[in-house]
Design an enzyme around this catalytic site. Structure first.
Site, PDB file in Angstrom:
ATOM      1  N   ARG A  58      -0.538   5.697  20.245  1.00  0.00           N
ATOM      2  CA  ARG A  58       0.633   5.184  19.524  1.00  0.00           C
ATOM      3  C   ARG A  58       0.830   3.678  19.702  1.00  0.00           C
ATOM      4  O   ARG A  58       1.388   3.013  18.838  1.00  0.00           O
ATOM      5  CB  ARG A  58       1.885   5.936  19.996  1.00  0.00           C
ATOM      6  CG  ARG A  58       3.050   5.761  19.062  1.00  0.00           C
ATOM      7  CD  ARG A  58       4.397   6.017  19.712  1.00  0.00           C
ATOM      8  NE  ARG A  58       4.521   7.272  20.396  1.00  0.00           N
ATOM      9  CZ  ARG A  58       4.949   7.380  21.662  1.00  0.00           C
ATOM     10  NH1 ARG A  58       5.247   6.318  22.366  1.00  0.00           N
ATOM     11  NH2 ARG A  58       5.079   8.561  22.211  1.00  0.00           N
ATOM     12  N   TYR A 111      12.808  -6.223  -3.132  1.00  0.00           N
ATOM     13  CA  TYR A 111      12.249  -4.904  -3.467  1.00  0.00           C
ATOM     14  C   TYR A 111      13.319  -3.820  -3.224  1.00  0.00           C
ATOM     15  O   TYR A 111      13.942  -3.797  -2.156  1.00  0.00           O
ATOM     16  CB  TYR A 111      11.027  -4.716  -2.563  1.00  0.00           C
ATOM     17  CG  TYR A 111      10.333  -3.395  -2.609  1.00  0.00           C
ATOM     18  CD1 TYR A 111       9.654  -2.970  -3.756  1.00  0.00           C
ATOM     19  CD2 TYR A 111      10.292  -2.569  -1.491  1.00  0.00           C
ATOM     20  CE1 TYR A 111       8.986  -1.755  -3.778  1.00  0.00           C
ATOM     21  CE2 TYR A 111       9.611  -1.357  -1.496  1.00  0.00           C
ATOM     22  CZ  TYR A 111       8.961  -0.958  -2.648  1.00  0.00           C
ATOM     23  OH  TYR A 111       8.295   0.228  -2.661  1.00  0.00           O
ATOM     24  N   ASP A 183       8.941 -11.223   2.641  1.00  0.00           N
ATOM     25  CA  ASP A 183       8.030 -10.215   2.125  1.00  0.00           C
ATOM     26  C   ASP A 183       7.012 -10.983   1.273  1.00  0.00           C
ATOM     27  O   ASP A 183       7.323 -11.471   0.205  1.00  0.00           O
ATOM     28  CB  ASP A 183       8.814  -9.193   1.287  1.00  0.00           C
ATOM     29  CG  ASP A 183       7.934  -8.062   0.767  1.00  0.00           C
ATOM     30  OD1 ASP A 183       6.736  -8.315   0.518  1.00  0.00           O
ATOM     31  OD2 ASP A 183       8.452  -6.947   0.579  1.00  0.00           O
ATOM     32  N   LYS A 208      -0.746  -2.613  -1.136  1.00  0.00           N
ATOM     33  CA  LYS A 208      -1.036  -3.264  -2.414  1.00  0.00           C
ATOM     34  C   LYS A 208      -2.411  -3.926  -2.373  1.00  0.00           C
ATOM     35  O   LYS A 208      -3.402  -3.239  -2.430  1.00  0.00           O
ATOM     36  CB  LYS A 208       0.092  -4.244  -2.748  1.00  0.00           C
ATOM     37  CG  LYS A 208       1.501  -3.631  -2.572  1.00  0.00           C
ATOM     38  CD  LYS A 208       1.831  -2.586  -3.635  1.00  0.00           C
ATOM     39  CE  LYS A 208       2.986  -1.665  -3.282  1.00  0.00           C
ATOM     40  NZ  LYS A 208       4.275  -2.294  -3.098  1.00  0.00           N
TER      41      LYS A 208
HETATM   42  C1  LIG Z   1       5.441  -1.726  -2.390  1.00  0.00           C
HETATM   43  C2  LIG Z   1       6.240  -2.785  -1.759  1.00  0.00           C
HETATM   44  C3  LIG Z   1       6.793  -2.619  -0.499  1.00  0.00           C
HETATM   45  C4  LIG Z   1       6.716  -1.316   0.252  1.00  0.00           C
HETATM   46  O1  LIG Z   1       5.411  -0.947   0.549  1.00  0.00           O
HETATM   47  P1  LIG Z   1       5.026   0.598   0.717  1.00  0.00           P
HETATM   48  O2  LIG Z   1       3.670   0.515   1.343  1.00  0.00           O
HETATM   49  O3  LIG Z   1       5.052   1.202  -0.638  1.00  0.00           O
HETATM   50  O4  LIG Z   1       6.034   1.196   1.642  1.00  0.00           O
HETATM   51  C5  LIG Z   1       7.478  -3.668   0.060  1.00  0.00           C
HETATM   52  N1  LIG Z   1       7.631  -4.836  -0.603  1.00  0.00           N
HETATM   53  C6  LIG Z   1       7.119  -5.040  -1.824  1.00  0.00           C
HETATM   54  C7  LIG Z   1       7.324  -6.341  -2.490  1.00  0.00           C
HETATM   55  C8  LIG Z   1       6.416  -4.016  -2.449  1.00  0.00           C
HETATM   56  O5  LIG Z   1       5.937  -4.206  -3.679  1.00  0.00           O
END
Ligand SMILES: *Cc1c(COP(=O)(O)O)cnc(C)c1O
Length: 392
Positions: A58, A111, A183, A208
């Site tokens: 972990r 987001y 982010d 992504k």
């Molecule tokens: C998709 C996304 C997230 C969250 O990511 P997940 O892996 O789907 O939890 C956070 N910020 C942005 C800008 C995103 O597009």
């Protein structure tokens, strides 16, 4: 930590040590919970420095280390902490620096699920969440209170694509001792360097572009200093947040080709965006790399590229017309997420996820992710979609 190598080279080599693995190019996948110690002395030593040694699945394995090291090198971070999704990365970053009574400032274009976490979890823990105008820049100073602990940014916003004046915000935050986070999923570490612009903590939905193939969930929090890193690492540890080995492997593998993929996403997305600007069905294209975009000046000052995700505001059409267009696309898929090799289309309603600013638009908004398909094929698919949109 900044590498002496260019990003393409970092992507190819960081986080790999073939000599430690029989010469095998890729780091192996360690499936681990228990990690054995030779003696009780070794156990005591390992436990005392548990983030520097492998002590239990972990808290980290060679597989998480490989991915985290590669991302940290690319972003220029002191170190990174992986998490099982982008949203969990957002959550541990926010949790690490907040407690009851604190105030956090969150960009209004954030987001949706990040907002939900703030509204439904942070607030339940006694943190006051206030949203701010994405275009606020240095004026954020007037929103900072004595209890303000964190300023959260997302630039450009991944639905509406406003570009934030990150250096102006981080300058104010530094003067007031406020932790800044961003982010950085849209730009990836290749196109925006948060730490060069004064940011403390940079978060990626690695799901992504890092994973890049729509086949794994992954998040990562990059920290500018050891203190910031320890705060996030301890938070992840206390909450039991750890990513699975196969997904970590896919994420580090995805990284190897990320720069090549992104150049293609960038070029095709810009080509489609320019083509869309000339369509009569389209009121506006929201893409900061287009010269007439309101965010273009800041984008060209701070960013070195653009990715494959942008939005278009259509002229007024009703939902049925939009559905007619979207339902029958041949190449563009309807689905959440983005950053994979494939193109996606998604009608979105930004007005539903804003409180500090009002969303003003001529018509419905479509968010597009431009994948690695042939760009002429994509335009033909969109052109056929516009035919359906216009047909009663
Ligand atoms: C998709 C996304 C997230 C969250 O990511 P997940 O892996 O789907 O939890 C956070 N910020 C942005 C800008 C995103 O597009």
């Amino acid at each position: 930590m900044t590498s002496k190598y260019q990003p393409d080279t970092v992507l190819t080599h960081a986080g790999r040590d073939p000599s430690a693995n029989h010469g095998v190019v890729n780091p192996p996948v360690y499936h681990a919970s228990t990690i054995l110690f030779d003696t009780m002395d070794d156990l005591a030593k390992g436990y005392a420095e548990r983030y520097a040694h492998y002590t239990y699945g972990r808290t980290g394995t060679p597989t998480s280390h490989a991915f985290e090291t590669a991302v940290a090198a690319l972003e220029g971070a002191h170190a990174a902490v992986s998490a099982p999704s982008g949203l969990s990365a957002v959550a541990i970053a926010l949790d690490a620096f907040t407690k009851a009574g604190d105030h956090v400032l969150v960009v209004d274009a954030a987001y949706g699920p990040t907002r939900d976490y703030c509204d439904k979890v942070l607030s339940r823990h006694g943190v006051t969440v206030e949203y701010y105008d994405p275009l606020i820049g240095g004026d954020i100073a007037r929103l900072i209170r004595d209890e303000t602990r964190v300023i959260f940014m997302e630039s450009p916003g991944s639905l509406t694509f406003e570009v934030q004046d990150v250096p102006a915000i981080t300058a104010v935050a530094k003067a007031r001792g406020v932790v800044t986070m961003i982010d950085n999923t849209w730009a990836t570490p290749l196109f925006f360097k948060p730490f060069d612009h004064g940011v403390d903590v940079s978060i990626h939905a690695a799901t992504k572009y890092m994973v890049g193939h729509a086949d794994a969930m992954m998040g990562v929090v990059c920290c500018a200093t050891r203190d910031l890193f320890m705060a996030v690492k301890i938070q992840a540890h206390l909450q039991g947040i750890c990513a699975g080995p196969d997904d970590l492997y896919l994420a580090q593998r995805g990284l190897r080709s990320m720069a090549v993929r992104l150049r293609h996403h960038e070029k095709s997305a810009l080509e489609v965006a320019r083509w869309l600007q000339d369509r009569k069905e389209v009121a506006r294209v929201l893409h900061p790399a287009l010269p007439d975009d309101p965010g273009h000046a800041l984008w060209s000052r701070d960013f070195t590229g653009s990715s494959g995700l942008f939005s278009v505001v259509l002229n007024p059409y009703d939902r049925k017309a939009v559905n007619r267009m979207v339902d029958d696309m041949d190449l563009f898929g309807i689905g959440f997420s983005w950053g994979g090799y494939e193109s996606l289309i998604m009608p979105q309603s930004p007005d539903r996820s804003r409180t500090a600013t009002a969303w003003q638009a001529e018509g419905p908004l479509l968010r597009l992710h431009i994948g690695l398909e042939d760009v002429e094929d994509l335009k033909r698919d969109l052109a056929a979609g516009f035919e359906r949109l216009g047909k009663e």
